[in-house]
Design a protein around this motif. Structure first.
Motif, PDB file in Angstrom:
ATOM      1  N   GLY A  47      41.389   1.768  22.370  1.00  0.00           N
ATOM      2  CA  GLY A  47      41.573   0.378  21.962  1.00  0.00           C
ATOM      3  C   GLY A  47      41.624  -0.581  23.128  1.00  0.00           C
ATOM      4  N   CYS A  48      42.091  -1.784  22.828  1.00  0.00           N
ATOM      5  CA  CYS A  48      42.198  -2.785  23.883  1.00  0.00           C
ATOM      6  C   CYS A  48      43.426  -3.662  23.651  1.00  0.00           C
ATOM      7  N   LEU A  49      43.944  -4.144  24.755  1.00  0.00           N
ATOM      8  CA  LEU A  49      45.119  -5.016  24.729  1.00  0.00           C
ATOM      9  C   LEU A  49      44.777  -6.255  25.547  1.00  0.00           C
ATOM     10  N   HIS A  50      44.899  -7.422  24.916  1.00  0.00           N
ATOM     11  CA  HIS A  50      44.635  -8.682  25.623  1.00  0.00           C
ATOM     12  C   HIS A  50      45.947  -9.448  25.711  1.00  0.00           C
ATOM     13  N   TYR A  51      46.219 -10.003  26.898  1.00  0.00           N
ATOM     14  CA  TYR A  51      47.480 -10.710  27.140  1.00  0.00           C
ATOM     15  C   TYR A  51      47.158 -12.111  27.636  1.00  0.00           C
ATOM     16  N   GLU A  52      47.646 -13.099  26.901  1.00  0.00           N
ATOM     17  CA  GLU A  52      47.305 -14.481  27.259  1.00  0.00           C
ATOM     18  C   GLU A  52      48.430 -15.416  26.825  1.00  0.00           C
ATOM     19  N   ASP A  53      48.876 -16.271  27.723  1.00  0.00           N
ATOM     20  CA  ASP A  53      49.917 -17.260  27.409  1.00  0.00           C
ATOM     21  C   ASP A  53      51.116 -16.621  26.691  1.00  0.00           C
ATOM     22  N   GLY A  54      51.536 -15.465  27.192  1.00  0.00           N
ATOM     23  CA  GLY A  54      52.723 -14.815  26.628  1.00  0.00           C
ATOM     24  C   GLY A  54      52.489 -14.138  25.294  1.00  0.00           C
ATOM     25  N   MET A  55      51.221 -14.025  24.901  1.00  0.00           N
ATOM     26  CA  MET A  55      50.924 -13.358  23.624  1.00  0.00           C
ATOM     27  C   MET A  55      50.071 -12.123  23.847  1.00  0.00           C
ATOM     28  N   PHE A  56      50.367 -11.098  23.046  1.00  0.00           N
ATOM     29  CA  PHE A  56      49.544  -9.889  23.056  1.00  0.00           C
ATOM     30  C   PHE A  56      48.621  -9.900  21.835  1.00  0.00           C
ATOM     31  N   PHE A  57      47.396  -9.418  22.033  1.00  0.00           N
ATOM     32  CA  PHE A  57      46.461  -9.150  20.932  1.00  0.00           C
ATOM     33  C   PHE A  57      45.991  -7.717  21.162  1.00  0.00           C
ATOM     34  N   GLN A  58      46.235  -6.860  20.201  1.00  0.00           N
ATOM     35  CA  GLN A  58      45.846  -5.456  20.409  1.00  0.00           C
ATOM     36  C   GLN A  58      45.025  -4.931  19.238  1.00  0.00           C
ATOM     37  N   TRP A  59      43.910  -4.305  19.590  1.00  0.00           N
ATOM     38  CA  TRP A  59      43.112  -3.529  18.634  1.00  0.00           C
ATOM     39  C   TRP A  59      43.332  -2.075  19.008  1.00  0.00           C
ATOM     40  N   ILE A  60      43.755  -1.268  18.055  1.00  0.00           N
ATOM     41  CA  ILE A  60      44.046   0.128  18.350  1.00  0.00           C
ATOM     42  C   ILE A  60      43.436   0.967  17.237  1.00  0.00           C
ATOM     43  N   GLU A  61      42.801   2.076  17.620  1.00  0.00           N
ATOM     44  CA  GLU A  61      41.997   2.854  16.652  1.00  0.00           C
ATOM     45  C   GLU A  61      42.142   4.342  16.953  1.00  0.00           C
ATOM     46  N   GLY A  62      42.002   5.146  15.924  1.00  0.00           N
ATOM     47  CA  GLY A  62      42.076   6.598  16.128  1.00  0.00           C
ATOM     48  C   GLY A  62      42.340   7.288  14.810  1.00  0.00           C
ATOM     49  N   PRO A  63      42.561   8.612  14.865  1.00  0.00           N
ATOM     50  CA  PRO A  63      42.868   9.348  13.636  1.00  0.00           C
ATOM     51  C   PRO A  63      44.103   8.725  12.977  1.00  0.00           C
ATOM     52  N   ALA A  64      44.023   8.481  11.658  1.00  0.00           N
ATOM     53  CA  ALA A  64      45.045   7.655  10.983  1.00  0.00           C
ATOM     54  C   ALA A  64      46.478   8.143  11.224  1.00  0.00           C
ATOM     55  N   GLU A  65      46.699   9.449  11.161  1.00  0.00           N
ATOM     56  CA  GLU A  65      48.075   9.937  11.297  1.00  0.00           C
ATOM     57  C   GLU A  65      48.602   9.721  12.724  1.00  0.00           C
ATOM     58  N   GLN A  66      47.772  10.017  13.713  1.00  0.00           N
ATOM     59  CA  GLN A  66      48.179   9.801  15.106  1.00  0.00           C
ATOM     60  C   GLN A  66      48.406   8.320  15.382  1.00  0.00           C
ATOM     61  N   LEU A  67      47.537   7.505  14.796  1.00  0.00           N
ATOM     62  CA  LEU A  67      47.660   6.059  14.975  1.00  0.00           C
ATOM     63  C   LEU A  67      48.988   5.569  14.375  1.00  0.00           C
ATOM     64  N   ARG A  68      49.332   6.105  13.226  1.00  0.00           N
ATOM     65  CA  ARG A  68      50.588   5.702  12.571  1.00  0.00           C
ATOM     66  C   ARG A  68      51.788   6.019  13.468  1.00  0.00           C
ATOM     67  N   GLN A  69      51.764   7.192  14.100  1.00  0.00           N
ATOM     68  CA  GLN A  69      52.882   7.567  14.975  1.00  0.00           C
ATOM     69  C   GLN A  69      53.004   6.580  16.139  1.00  0.00           C
ATOM     70  N   ILE A  70      51.867   6.196  16.695  1.00  0.00           N
ATOM     71  CA  ILE A  70      51.888   5.281  17.837  1.00  0.00           C
ATOM     72  C   ILE A  70      52.312   3.874  17.401  1.00  0.00           C
ATOM     73  N   ILE A  71      51.812   3.437  16.263  1.00  0.00           N
ATOM     74  CA  ILE A  71      52.172   2.105  15.778  1.00  0.00           C
ATOM     75  C   ILE A  71      53.681   2.027  15.520  1.00  0.00           C
ATOM     76  N   ASP A  72      54.258   3.102  15.015  1.00  0.00           N
ATOM     77  CA  ASP A  72      55.710   3.104  14.794  1.00  0.00           C
ATOM     78  C   ASP A  72      56.453   2.855  16.108  1.00  0.00           C
ATOM     79  N   LEU A  73      55.960   3.440  17.186  1.00  0.00           N
ATOM     80  CA  LEU A  73      56.598   3.224  18.495  1.00  0.00           C
ATOM     81  C   LEU A  73      56.403   1.772  18.940  1.00  0.00           C
ATOM     82  N   ILE A  74      55.182   1.287  18.782  1.00  0.00           N
ATOM     83  CA  ILE A  74      54.869  -0.075  19.240  1.00  0.00           C
ATOM     84  C   ILE A  74      55.726  -1.101  18.484  1.00  0.00           C
TER      85      ILE A  74
END
Ligand SMILES: Cc1cc2nc3c(=O)[nH]c(=O)nc-3n(C[C@H](O)[C@H](O)[C@H](O)COP(=O)(O)O)c2cc1C
Length: 141
Positions: A47-74
């Motif tokens: 994925g990608c993480l963009h940081y601008e003026d104190g804001m984050f924009f993140q696109w994150i992709e992958g196998p749904a279950e693994q992605l869910r685990q990571i999103i929970d942390l984020i």
């Protein structure tokens, strides 16, 4: 939000916007990227993480279950707040195949300037989200 991911087989994506805490330092950004890239590699997430003026924009992709685990942390991470999920869905092909987590900031391009020069209405949710994705995909990092 992570509930939606449990209904997806195969590849999925999440895109969100958040605000960094006021006291976020450059070292915090480095720490975020180091741990993000290590875990993403382990979980086949890209994925990608963009940081601008104190804001984050993140696109994150992958196998749904693994992605869910990571999103929970984020979502629990106290280095950002006001997390607004812009989209969650199934994905046919990865957009950021070669990136454990690409990072960009204003030096690479400005989303705000890009919107200002575009015909996109930032008041229309669908157009706004499409605009963010197009901007992120267009950056040369
Ligand atoms: C804006 C932002 C983006 C993040 N992106 C990711 C990511 O893509 N993958 C990841 O594993 N952790 C990411 N993190 C970090 C996680 O929230 C969490 O802190 C980290 O996974 C903990 O890892 P550690 O225990 O190995 O340090 C991100 C944090 C923030 C604030």
């Amino acid at each position: 939000m992570t509930n939606e991911l449990t209904h997806i087989d195969g590849l999925a994506y999440v895109i969100y916007r958040s605000s960094a805490v006021d006291h976020l330092r450059d070292e915090d950004l480095d720490d975020i990227l180091i741990s993000a890239r290590a875990r993403n590699e382990e979980k086949f997430v890209t994925g990608c993480l963009h940081y601008e003026d104190g804001m984050f924009f993140q696109w994150i992709e992958g196998p749904a279950e693994q992605l869910r685990q990571i999103i929970d942390l984020i979502l629990k991470d106290e280095r950002h707040r006001d997390i607004a999920v812009l989209g969650v869905g199934a994905l046919e092909v990865r957009r950021f195949q070669d990136w454990r987590m690409r990072f960009s900031d204003r030096k690479n391009g400005s989303l705000m300037d890009w919107f200002a020069c575009s015909e996109i209405s930032t008041f229309d949710r669908k157009e706004y989200i499409g605009g963010v994705v197009t901007f992120l995909a267009s950056l040369k990092v």
